[in-house]
Design a protein around this motif. Sequence first.
Motif, PDB file in Angstrom:
ATOM      1  N   PRO A 180      -9.493   3.561  -6.958  1.00  2.92           N
ATOM      2  CA  PRO A 180      -8.183   3.204  -7.542  1.00  2.92           C
ATOM      3  C   PRO A 180      -8.269   2.927  -9.042  1.00  2.92           C
ATOM      4  CG  PRO A 180      -9.057   1.381  -6.243  1.00  2.92           C
ATOM      5  CD  PRO A 180      -9.982   2.538  -6.019  1.00  2.92           C
ATOM      6  N   SER A 181      -7.105   3.021  -9.696  1.00  3.51           N
ATOM      7  CA  SER A 181      -6.980   2.801 -11.148  1.00  3.51           C
ATOM      8  C   SER A 181      -7.939   3.709 -11.917  1.00  3.51           C
ATOM      9  CB  SER A 181      -7.228   1.325 -11.502  1.00  3.51           C
ATOM     10  OG  SER A 181      -6.342   0.515 -10.780  1.00  3.51           O
ATOM     11  N   SER A 182      -7.950   4.971 -11.525  1.00  3.65           N
ATOM     12  CA  SER A 182      -8.915   5.945 -12.036  1.00  3.65           C
ATOM     13  C   SER A 182      -8.293   6.962 -12.993  1.00  3.65           C
ATOM     14  CB  SER A 182      -9.503   6.719 -10.853  1.00  3.65           C
ATOM     15  OG  SER A 182      -8.443   7.385 -10.156  1.00  3.65           O
ATOM     16  N   ASN A 185       0.845  -1.202   0.000  1.00  2.25           N
ATOM     17  CA  ASN A 185       0.000   0.000   0.000  1.00  2.25           C
ATOM     18  C   ASN A 185       0.882   1.254   0.000  1.00  2.25           C
ATOM     19  OD1 ASN A 185      -1.794   2.177   0.971  1.00  2.25           O
ATOM     20  ND2 ASN A 185      -3.262   0.498   1.122  1.00  2.25           N
ATOM     21  N   THR A 186       0.469   2.273  -0.748  1.00  2.00           N
ATOM     22  CA  THR A 186       1.294   3.479  -0.850  1.00  2.00           C
ATOM     23  C   THR A 186       1.546   4.124   0.517  1.00  2.00           C
ATOM     24  OG1 THR A 186      -0.652   4.843  -1.344  1.00  2.00           O
ATOM     25  CG2 THR A 186       0.584   4.027  -3.214  1.00  2.00           C
ATOM     26  N   VAL A 187       0.569   4.025   1.424  1.00  2.00           N
ATOM     27  CA  VAL A 187       0.783   4.655   2.738  1.00  2.00           C
ATOM     28  C   VAL A 187       1.827   3.891   3.557  1.00  2.00           C
ATOM     29  CG1 VAL A 187      -1.559   5.642   2.786  1.00  2.00           C
ATOM     30  CG2 VAL A 187      -1.096   3.525   4.016  1.00  2.00           C
ATOM     31  N   GLY A 190      -5.314  10.005  -9.647  1.00  2.00           N
ATOM     32  CA  GLY A 190      -4.316  10.012  -8.584  1.00  2.00           C
ATOM     33  C   GLY A 190      -4.794   9.399  -7.275  1.00  2.00           C
ATOM     34  N   SER A 191      -5.462   8.257  -7.383  1.00  2.00           N
ATOM     35  CA  SER A 191      -5.990   7.617  -6.169  1.00  2.00           C
ATOM     36  C   SER A 191      -4.865   7.180  -5.232  1.00  2.00           C
ATOM     37  CB  SER A 191      -6.841   6.405  -6.564  1.00  2.00           C
ATOM     38  OG  SER A 191      -7.243   5.700  -5.439  1.00  2.00           O
ATOM     39  N   SER A 192      -3.895   6.457  -5.788  1.00  2.00           N
ATOM     40  CA  SER A 192      -2.795   5.974  -4.950  1.00  2.00           C
ATOM     41  C   SER A 192      -1.999   7.153  -4.375  1.00  2.00           C
ATOM     42  CB  SER A 192      -1.873   5.054  -5.762  1.00  2.00           C
ATOM     43  OG  SER A 192      -1.529   5.648  -7.000  1.00  2.00           O
ATOM     44  N   VAL A 252      -7.948   1.318 -15.605  1.00  2.00           N
ATOM     45  CA  VAL A 252      -6.677   1.254 -16.343  1.00  2.00           C
ATOM     46  C   VAL A 252      -5.591   1.380 -15.291  1.00  2.00           C
ATOM     47  CG1 VAL A 252      -5.161   2.422 -17.980  1.00  2.00           C
ATOM     48  CG2 VAL A 252      -7.608   2.269 -18.469  1.00  2.00           C
ATOM     49  N   SER A 253      -4.709   0.383 -15.189  1.00  2.91           N
ATOM     50  CA  SER A 253      -3.647   0.515 -14.193  1.00  2.91           C
ATOM     51  C   SER A 253      -2.546   1.407 -14.749  1.00  2.91           C
ATOM     52  CB  SER A 253      -3.107  -0.861 -13.791  1.00  2.91           C
ATOM     53  OG  SER A 253      -1.853  -1.074 -14.331  1.00  2.91           O
ATOM     54  N   THR A 254      -2.022   2.268 -13.879  1.00  2.00           N
ATOM     55  CA  THR A 254      -0.963   3.185 -14.313  1.00  2.00           C
ATOM     56  C   THR A 254       0.235   2.383 -14.810  1.00  2.00           C
ATOM     57  OG1 THR A 254      -1.748   4.779 -12.699  1.00  2.00           O
ATOM     58  CG2 THR A 254       0.464   5.138 -13.561  1.00  2.00           C
ATOM     59  N   ARG A 255       0.518   1.274 -14.142  1.00  2.00           N
ATOM     60  CA  ARG A 255       1.661   0.442 -14.554  1.00  2.00           C
ATOM     61  C   ARG A 255       1.480  -0.002 -16.011  1.00  2.00           C
ATOM     62  NH1 ARG A 255       5.690  -2.739 -11.844  1.00  2.00           N
ATOM     63  NH2 ARG A 255       4.981  -2.133  -9.773  1.00  2.00           N
TER      64      ARG A 255
HETATM   65  N1  LIG Z   1      -3.678   3.696  -0.741  1.00  2.00           N
HETATM   66  C1  LIG Z   1      -3.935   3.306  -1.992  1.00  2.00           C
HETATM   67  N2  LIG Z   1      -4.929   3.901  -2.683  1.00  2.00           N
HETATM   68  C2  LIG Z   1      -5.227   3.492  -3.953  1.00  2.00           C
HETATM   69  N3  LIG Z   1      -4.602   2.486  -4.599  1.00  2.00           N
HETATM   70  C3  LIG Z   1      -3.594   1.870  -3.951  1.00  2.00           C
HETATM   71  C4  LIG Z   1      -3.214   2.259  -2.626  1.00  2.00           C
HETATM   72  N4  LIG Z   1      -2.181   1.472  -2.251  1.00  2.00           N
HETATM   73  C5  LIG Z   1      -1.934   0.624  -3.274  1.00  2.00           C
HETATM   74  N5  LIG Z   1      -2.789   0.853  -4.302  1.00  2.00           N
HETATM   75  C6  LIG Z   1      -2.807   0.133  -5.583  1.00  2.00           C
HETATM   76  O1  LIG Z   1      -2.436   1.048  -6.608  1.00  2.00           O
HETATM   77  C7  LIG Z   1      -3.130   0.732  -7.809  1.00  2.00           C
HETATM   78  C8  LIG Z   1      -3.863   1.993  -8.243  1.00  2.00           C
HETATM   79  O2  LIG Z   1      -2.942   2.978  -8.548  1.00  2.00           O
HETATM   80  P1  LIG Z   1      -2.810   3.519 -10.022  1.00  2.00           P
HETATM   81  O3  LIG Z   1      -2.809   2.380 -10.990  1.00  2.00           O
HETATM   82  O4  LIG Z   1      -1.659   4.464 -10.020  1.00  2.00           O
HETATM   83  O5  LIG Z   1      -4.183   4.287 -10.224  1.00  2.00           O
HETATM   84  P2  LIG Z   1      -4.604   5.737  -9.839  1.00  2.00           P
HETATM   85  O6  LIG Z   1      -4.543   6.505 -11.096  1.00  2.00           O
HETATM   86  O7  LIG Z   1      -6.016   5.657  -9.408  1.00  2.00           O
HETATM   87  O8  LIG Z   1      -3.680   6.201  -8.771  1.00  2.00           O
HETATM   88  C9  LIG Z   1      -4.089  -0.393  -7.512  1.00  2.00           C
HETATM   89  O9  LIG Z   1      -3.469  -1.605  -7.913  1.00  2.00           O
HETATM   90  C10 LIG Z   1      -4.194  -0.349  -5.996  1.00  2.00           C
HETATM   91  O10 LIG Z   1      -4.476  -1.601  -5.414  1.00  2.00           O
END
Ligand SMILES: Nc1ncnc2c1ncn2[C@@H]1O[C@H](COP(=O)(O)OP(=O)(O)O)[C@@H](O)[C@H]1O
Length: 293
Positions: free
Chosen positions: A81-83, A58-60, A86-88, A166-169
């Motif tokens: 997430p995956s929006s 998790n990013t946190v 900038g959810s992560s 769409v995953s950023t990766r």
């Molecule tokens: N605290 C968090 N909030 C959101 N996504 C997270 C977090 N920690 C890990 N992730 C993972 O990060 C990915 C989403 O991030 P990302 O693909 O960069 O999308 P976004 O554009 O929404 O940030 C998902 O696989 C999710 O499970």
Amino acid sequence: MLTVRAPATSANLGSGFDVFGVALGTPADVVRVERAPETRISITGAGSQYIPEDPKQNTVGAVADALDAPAHIKIDKGVRPSSGLGSSAASAAAAAVALNALYDRGLSREELVPIAAEGEALVSGEAHADNVAPSLLGGFTVVTDDDVTQVDAQIPVVACLPEQSVSTRDARGVVPDSATLEDVVDTVGNASTLTVGMTRNDPELVGRGMNDAIVTPRRTALIDGYDDVREAALEAGATGVTVSGAGPGILAVCHQQDQREIAGAMVDAFEDIGIDCRAYQTHVGEGARLYRD
Ligand SMILES: Nc1ncnc2c1ncn2[C@@H]1O[C@H](COP(=O)(O)OP(=O)(O)O)[C@@H](O)[C@H]1O
Ligand SMILES: N[C@@H](CCOP(=O)(O)O)C(=O)O
């Protein structure tokens, strides 16, 4: 216990891949922290079922490690997430501000940018800071390898989030390795126009400066309905439309008086091809805010 609200963000704005970002007025993540011997995470809210509670994923958790600040961290997700919004990064920025205060680390918002970006490295493979910078600082931000510049801008936007992921990766995987000089020259011109537009609060200049022929065309193919939604938003008066971050979110810049019509047009265009979506009628807004309970 400390609480931080950190906003969603829209990165790239077309011509500023991995460089430009804006904070959005809505939506936002809310993170609560309290000291603990080791980090434990719990998550509620939008898309929480898809986010790992393991601190190593998790990013946190990455932020808590980077600040050497173990805590019980509760995340209430406003940003799915995956929006492409900038959810992560919203969670990472909120955790950085909260843990910095909880452990009296005394770091400035600018100094927290590379720390919050550690979370982005965890999920997308690279520590791109173009989402965490605006989430921490607010307004419009420009990040380079070792610096960040911020300007408070008042620009209305519609951020349209379809029911696709769409995953950023994955979206970083389609970015080309090189570009023609002609495309680079065009992009520099557009990015410069956009920057002037932000400093003047001018939606026309910002919209005109969003065009990009290098990264965006590769990514639009990952978003069902992108061309139709873009066209609908432009017809309704948007001054510029592009992929928000890595997608699937789509960002339209506009004048205040056209905002509602543009949001409706984008939702209708997605619905015409059977895709539900949510349109945030918002504006370039403030950065993370700390509340002491
Ligand atoms: N605290 C968090 N909030 C959101 N996504 C997270 C977090 N920690 C890990 N992730 C993972 O990060 C990915 C989403 O991030 P990302 O693909 O960069 O999308 P976004 O554009 O929404 O940030 C998902 O696989 C999710 O499970
Ligand atoms: N510059 C990054 C931005 C990713 O933003 P996100 O909101 O989709 O995580 C990129 O374009 O890969």
